[in-house]
Structure formats: structure tokens, C-alpha cells
Design an enzyme around this catalytic site. Structure first.
Site, PDB file in Angstrom:
ATOM      1  CD  GLN A  32     -20.908  11.941  32.742  1.00 19.28           C
ATOM      2  OE1 GLN A  32     -19.584  12.347  32.736  1.00 19.28           O
ATOM      3  NE2 GLN A  32     -21.881  12.854  32.528  1.00 19.28           N
ATOM      4  CD  GLU A  90     -18.978  16.572  33.992  1.00 19.27           C
ATOM      5  OE1 GLU A  90     -20.103  16.640  33.568  1.00 19.27           O
ATOM      6  OE2 GLU A  90     -18.177  16.002  33.589  1.00 19.27           O
TER       7      GLU A  90
HETATM    8  C1  LIG Z   1     -11.004  14.423  28.474  1.00 21.16           C
HETATM    9  C2  LIG Z   1     -12.553  14.191  28.241  1.00 21.16           C
HETATM   10  C3  LIG Z   1     -13.187  13.210  29.160  1.00 21.16           C
HETATM   11  C4  LIG Z   1     -14.653  12.963  28.896  1.00 21.16           C
HETATM   12  N1  LIG Z   1     -15.291  11.976  29.617  1.00 21.16           N
HETATM   13  C5  LIG Z   1     -16.318  11.808  29.261  1.00 21.16           C
HETATM   14  C6  LIG Z   1     -17.297  10.824  30.155  1.00 21.16           C
HETATM   15  O1  LIG Z   1     -16.582  10.217  31.066  1.00 21.16           O
HETATM   16  N2  LIG Z   1     -18.399  10.343  29.696  1.00 21.16           N
HETATM   17  C7  LIG Z   1     -19.021  11.153  28.727  1.00 21.16           C
HETATM   18  O2  LIG Z   1     -20.232  10.775  28.382  1.00 21.16           O
HETATM   19  N3  LIG Z   1     -18.526  12.036  28.113  1.00 21.16           N
HETATM   20  C8  LIG Z   1     -17.307  12.360  28.073  1.00 21.16           C
HETATM   21  N4  LIG Z   1     -16.493  13.245  27.673  1.00 21.16           N
HETATM   22  C9  LIG Z   1     -17.182  13.788  26.246  1.00 21.16           C
HETATM   23  C10 LIG Z   1     -17.514  15.302  26.181  1.00 21.16           C
HETATM   24  O3  LIG Z   1     -18.685  15.430  27.239  1.00 21.16           O
HETATM   25  C11 LIG Z   1     -18.002  15.651  24.842  1.00 21.16           C
HETATM   26  O4  LIG Z   1     -16.890  15.517  24.170  1.00 21.16           O
HETATM   27  C12 LIG Z   1     -18.604  17.047  24.854  1.00 21.16           C
HETATM   28  O5  LIG Z   1     -20.020  17.433  25.421  1.00 21.16           O
HETATM   29  C13 LIG Z   1     -18.826  17.503  23.361  1.00 21.16           C
HETATM   30  O6  LIG Z   1     -19.447  16.578  22.703  1.00 21.16           O
HETATM   31  P1  LIG Z   1     -18.692  16.190  21.265  1.00 21.16           P
HETATM   32  O7  LIG Z   1     -17.485  15.775  21.435  1.00 21.16           O
HETATM   33  O8  LIG Z   1     -19.866  15.376  20.710  1.00 21.16           O
HETATM   34  O9  LIG Z   1     -18.884  17.250  20.288  1.00 21.16           O
HETATM   35  P2  LIG Z   1     -19.911  17.923  19.498  1.00 21.16           P
HETATM   36  O10 LIG Z   1     -21.288  17.892  20.488  1.00 21.16           O
HETATM   37  O11 LIG Z   1     -20.259  17.382  18.346  1.00 21.16           O
HETATM   38  O12 LIG Z   1     -19.641  19.427  19.202  1.00 21.16           O
HETATM   39  C14 LIG Z   1     -18.665  19.953  18.132  1.00 21.16           C
HETATM   40  C15 LIG Z   1     -18.245  21.346  18.163  1.00 21.16           C
HETATM   41  O13 LIG Z   1     -19.640  21.973  17.829  1.00 21.16           O
HETATM   42  C16 LIG Z   1     -19.769  23.029  18.945  1.00 21.16           C
HETATM   43  N5  LIG Z   1     -21.374  23.123  19.186  1.00 21.16           N
HETATM   44  C17 LIG Z   1     -22.085  21.826  19.279  1.00 21.16           C
HETATM   45  N6  LIG Z   1     -23.389  22.214  19.497  1.00 21.16           N
HETATM   46  C18 LIG Z   1     -23.325  23.331  19.688  1.00 21.16           C
HETATM   47  C19 LIG Z   1     -24.333  24.684  19.974  1.00 21.16           C
HETATM   48  N7  LIG Z   1     -25.792  24.295  20.140  1.00 21.16           N
HETATM   49  N8  LIG Z   1     -23.996  26.210  19.806  1.00 21.16           N
HETATM   50  C20 LIG Z   1     -22.839  26.287  19.875  1.00 21.16           C
HETATM   51  N9  LIG Z   1     -21.711  25.530  19.523  1.00 21.16           N
HETATM   52  C21 LIG Z   1     -22.097  23.884  19.443  1.00 21.16           C
HETATM   53  C22 LIG Z   1     -19.148  22.331  20.260  1.00 21.16           C
HETATM   54  O14 LIG Z   1     -18.845  23.511  21.203  1.00 21.16           O
HETATM   55  C23 LIG Z   1     -17.899  21.728  19.606  1.00 21.16           C
HETATM   56  O15 LIG Z   1     -16.654  22.784  19.340  1.00 21.16           O
HETATM   57  C24 LIG Z   1     -15.142  13.455  27.656  1.00 21.16           C
HETATM   58  C25 LIG Z   1     -14.422  14.380  26.906  1.00 21.16           C
HETATM   59  C26 LIG Z   1     -13.066  14.581  27.084  1.00 21.16           C
HETATM   60  C27 LIG Z   1     -12.327  15.622  26.173  1.00 21.16           C
END
Ligand SMILES: Cc1cc2nc3c(=O)[nH]c(=O)nc-3n(C[C@H](O)[C@H](O)[C@H](O)COP(=O)(O)OP(=O)(O)OC[C@H]3O[C@@H](n4cnc5c(N)ncnc54)[C@H](O)[C@@H]3O)c2cc1C
Length: 392
Positions: free
Chosen positions: A124, A242
Site C-alpha cells: 500500500q 483496512e
Molecule cells: C508498522 C507500520 C506499518 C505501516 N504500513 C504502511 C503501509 O503499508 N502503507 C502506507 O502507506 N503507510 C503505512 N504506515 C504509515 C502510517 O499510516 C502513518 O505512519 C500514519 O498514518 C501517520 O502518518 P505519519 O507517520 O506521517 O505521522 P504524521 O501524520 O506526521 O503525524 C505526527 C503526529 O501528529 C499527530 N497528528 C497529525 N495530524 C493530526 C490532526 N489533524 N489532529 C490531531 N493529531 C494529528 C499524529 O497523530 C501523530 O502523533 C505504516 C506505519 C507503521 C507504524
């Protein structure tokens, strides 16, 4: 609400249970992710041959056309038996349902069968270094060149990309359109010179997810899913599937963990007795049982809503949030009970002495991030389940 199973549902449960008893492949190998993936591929092949892969899919596409209750029973029985997960989890849970919902007949004929058999693994490609929660801000570009799209950009945290044949890729095709409207959903062939997957090592020591670099990768126009500019709608279908698929398996998995936690408490000495007799530990274990039961009942509530509307709704977000909280709390309590011993080892084995709790503790840290962070899920529940006003 009547939560008991009908005679045919009980029969279905017995059939699943009996098959799992006879065909359970045993514990996964501990020698590394490559070996684990080939073990899971073989397991999926066996499941598929017996008609247990993609049971929710319509019969005409190789599934069983199972009802939502049967899917819940199946997920519970798999978790109850501690059966390994199939290799192509993302294809089965998201890729297939998305192709079924938004794909053309040709796409269904081409992609569905190899997802079920595990012959083609899917990943994904949504998250990017600067776009996770705010997915619609993603920057990966796709530009039309004759009958192809040319893709340049970077994805990150892409689970199993190193094993994948196909990537569910969301890319920006119209930079001038409002951010949710300029996106398109593609199926990108991972086996081409313009695509490179580099595993990232997690806190557990495993490289489950990857950075994916695309430098003029090519996608034929027939690999667009749901139409150009319609990527946001298709992506939402992916995420709903999902989260919706997660709850019932997670409930059974939590029940297993709570059983193990109780055993650990019964055999670990603290304060001159065992942890299971210590009022503070007992209180925390009891609280976790209460929360697990709340999660179970909420999952039934979500299931009822899905049965009424026909599509998984925002209620799935509640189960995902509760699962993350409870799973993290269970593993934290296990390490508290282990005390100083908890710091000693950090293996991936199933036995306590192999560091099973340490591994689970470290892996559970990702639960409140993967598949949407808990903060984001709380926003969804506030706005779309409770109907509270939007902040933005
Ligand atoms: C084990 C694992 C597997 C994964 N597998 C996939 C995959 O196969 N494909 C894929 O595409 N992604 C994958 N991900 C990614 C995952 O979907 C993202 O890490 C997640 O959506 C958060 O995005 P980010 O890491 O960019 O954090 P950010 O979006 O930058 O967030 C940082 C912090 O800010 C907070 N935050 C951000 N926006 C808001 C808001 N509007 N209101 C309140 N709080 C907020 C978040 O909760 C977080 O604490 C995976 C992640 C993990 C840990």
C-alpha cells in the site's frame, strides 16, 4: 440485540475450527522475514485451495460470499487458533475489496485470483515523508505520456514492499486541482527499473516496512482504478476496509494475550506472593478484561451498522483505537509484572524465556500509528460517529 449465533453460523464455526485443527501449519519460523514470508505464502496457498482465502469476496471472484457474521467468526477462529497470517494480507484485506468495488471487469479478471492464491503480493503506497495523516497533501507526481503514466516521488512505511508485485499507489495527477481532487489511484508494478524498495529497520529489529523510491516509473493507463482524479474516494474505500476487517480477529488475539498475561501473573513472584494475588496487578488485569469486553460489544455495534448500510463505516475506527490502547496496556503490564527480568532479553520467540513479551511490547508501539494514528481516529469518531462540529 441478540448476540447468539444461528444454527448455520454455528455450523460454519465448527467447519472453520475443524479445518484449522487439521491444517494448522505450526509456529512461524524465527529465522527472519524472508523465511516467514515463504512460510506464510505456503500457508495462504493451502488456505486458498481449501476455499478459506478472501472468504468475504463474491463467489464469482473466487471468494465464498461469506456474510459479515461469518467473516467475524472466521477472523475470531483464526486468532483463537493462533493461525499465522496469510502472506498477502494487504491484497486480501484491501487490494481485492478495492478492485471489486472500483475496478473494471478486466481488472477483476486480471488481479483477483493471484491475490487469493498469494502468487502476487500487494503493498500500500499511501504515506510519504511529509504526508501521513494528511494523506491528501501527498506529492508523488504522475504525468501522462501517451498511453502511460510516468511516476516520480517517494513513499515511506510501505509494509512488505520488498516482497510485493503490485503497489496500491496514490499519486497527484492534477497539481492545479484542490488537493483531494487532483489524486489518482494506480496499480503500480513493483518489478521495474524505476522502482526501488529499501527496508527500514523497526524498533523490533525487523524490516517490515520500506522506503519506496520512484524515478520515472511507468504505469499503463489501464492500471488506473476508479478513474483519473477519483483517487481520494478509492483511497477511502481502502482505509475503511483496512479498519473494518480488524476488529474481530483483534478481539480474539486480545483474549489470547489476556490469558497469557494471567498465566504470567500467576507464576511471577512479587512482594512476597504472586502477581495474580497482588491487589494492584489484579485491578489492572480486571480493567483490561472490562476494556476488552467493551471493544467486543462496540465491534458488534459497528458490524450491525455495516450490515444495515452495506459498506464499512467510520465505526471501524473505534475498534482500531481500542485495540491499540488495550494491546499496548497488556504488553506494558506484562513487562511491569516481569520487573527487572523484562530488561534482560528481547527475542521474537513465543516462550517467555525467548522474550515474547518484550517483542510484543516493542511491536505494539506501532499499533497507535499504523493504519491511522489514534489522534486521527479520535477526530473521525468525533466528527463522523458522534457528529461533533469540525474544528477546521
Ligand atoms: C508498522 C507500520 C506499518 C505501516 N504500513 C504502511 C503501509 O503499508 N502503507 C502506507 O502507506 N503507510 C503505512 N504506515 C504509515 C502510517 O499510516 C502513518 O505512519 C500514519 O498514518 C501517520 O502518518 P505519519 O507517520 O506521517 O505521522 P504524521 O501524520 O506526521 O503525524 C505526527 C503526529 O501528529 C499527530 N497528528 C497529525 N495530524 C493530526 C490532526 N489533524 N489532529 C490531531 N493529531 C494529528 C499524529 O497523530 C501523530 O502523533 C505504516 C506505519 C507503521 C507504524
Amino acid at each position: 440485540m441478540d448476540l447468539s449465533l444461528s444454527p448455520s453460523e454455528r455450523e460454519f464455526r465448527e467447519e472453520v475450527r475443524a479445518w484449522l485443527e487439521e491444517n494448522h501449519p505450526g509456529a512461524e519460523p524465527e529465522s527472519g522475514l524472508e523465511e516467514v514470508m515463504s512460510f506464510r505464502t505456503e500457508w495462504q496457498r493451502k488456505m486458498h485451495e481449501a476455499g478459506w482465502a478472501g472468504i468475504s469476496w463474491p463467489k464469482e471472484y473466487g471468494g465464498r460470499g461469506a456474510t459479515l457474521i461469518e467473516q467475524a467468526i472466521f477472523a475470531q477462529e483464526m486468532a483463537r487458533a493462533e493461525a499465522p497470517s496469510p502472506a498477502n494480507v494487504l491484497g486480501l484485506a484491501m487490494g481485492g475489496p478495492v478492485v471489486i468495488a472500483h475496478g473494471t471487469e478486466e481488472q477483476k479478471q486480471r488481479y483477483l485470483e493471484p491475490i487469493l492464491s498469494g502468487e502476487e503480493i500487494w503493498c500500500q503506497g499511501f504515506s510519504e515523508p511529509e504526508s501521513g495523516s494528511d494523506l491528501a497533501s501527498l506529492k508523488t507526481r504522475a504525468v501522462k505520456d501517451g498511453g502511460e503514466w510516468v511516476v516520480t516521488g517517494q513513499k515511506v512505511w510501505t509494509t512488505f514492499a520488498q516482497f510485493a508485485k503490485w503497489c496500491m499507489l496514490v499519486a497527484r495527477t492534477d497539481p492545479d486541482a484542490p488537493k483531494h481532487k487532483g489524486l489518482t489511484y494506480f496499480l503500480m508494478d513493483m518489478e521495474q527499473p524505476g522502482v526501488e524498495a529499501k527496508p527500514l529497520v523497526q524498533i523490533t529489529g525487523e524490516g517490515e516496512f520500506n522506503e519506496v523510491f520512484m524515478e520515472e516509473a511507468r504505469i499503463p493507463e489501464e492500471n488506473v482504478i476508479g478513474g483519473v482524479g477519483n483517487g481520494w474516494t478509492v483511497a477511502i474505500t481502502t482505509l475503511m476496509n483496512e479498519r473494518a476487517g480488524l476488529a474481530f480477529g483483534a478481539i480474539a488475539q486480545i483474549a489470547n494475550s489476556l490469558k497469557r498475561l494471567t498465566e504470567l501473573a500467576a507464576e511471577t513472584r512479587v512482594n512476597g506472593g504472586v502477581a495474580a494475588e497482588d491487589p494492584l496487578y489484579r485491578q489492572r488485569i480486571a480493567q483490561l478484561h472490562i476494556e476488552a469486553e467493551t471493544m467486543r460489544l462496540n465491534a458488534y455495534r459497528g458490524l450491525t451498522k455495516t450490515m444495515q448500510s452495506g459498506i464499512p463505516g467510520p465505526e471501524g475506527s473505534l475498534g482500531k483505537w481500542q485495540w491499540a490502547d488495550i494491546n499496548q496496556a497488556i504488553t506494558e503490564l506484562a513487562l511491569d509484572i516481569e520487573g527487572a527480568r523484562a530488561a534482560l532479553d528481547r527475542g521474537a520467540g513465543e516462550a517467555v524465556e525467548d522474550g515474547a513479551w518484550q517483542y510484543r511490547f516493542l511491536r505494539s508501539r506501532a499499533n497507535s500509528i499504523e493504519g491511522g494514528t489514534t489522534d486521527i481516529l479520535k477526530n473521525i469518531i468525533a466528527e463522523r460517529v458522534l457528529g461533533l462540529p469540525r474544528l477546521r
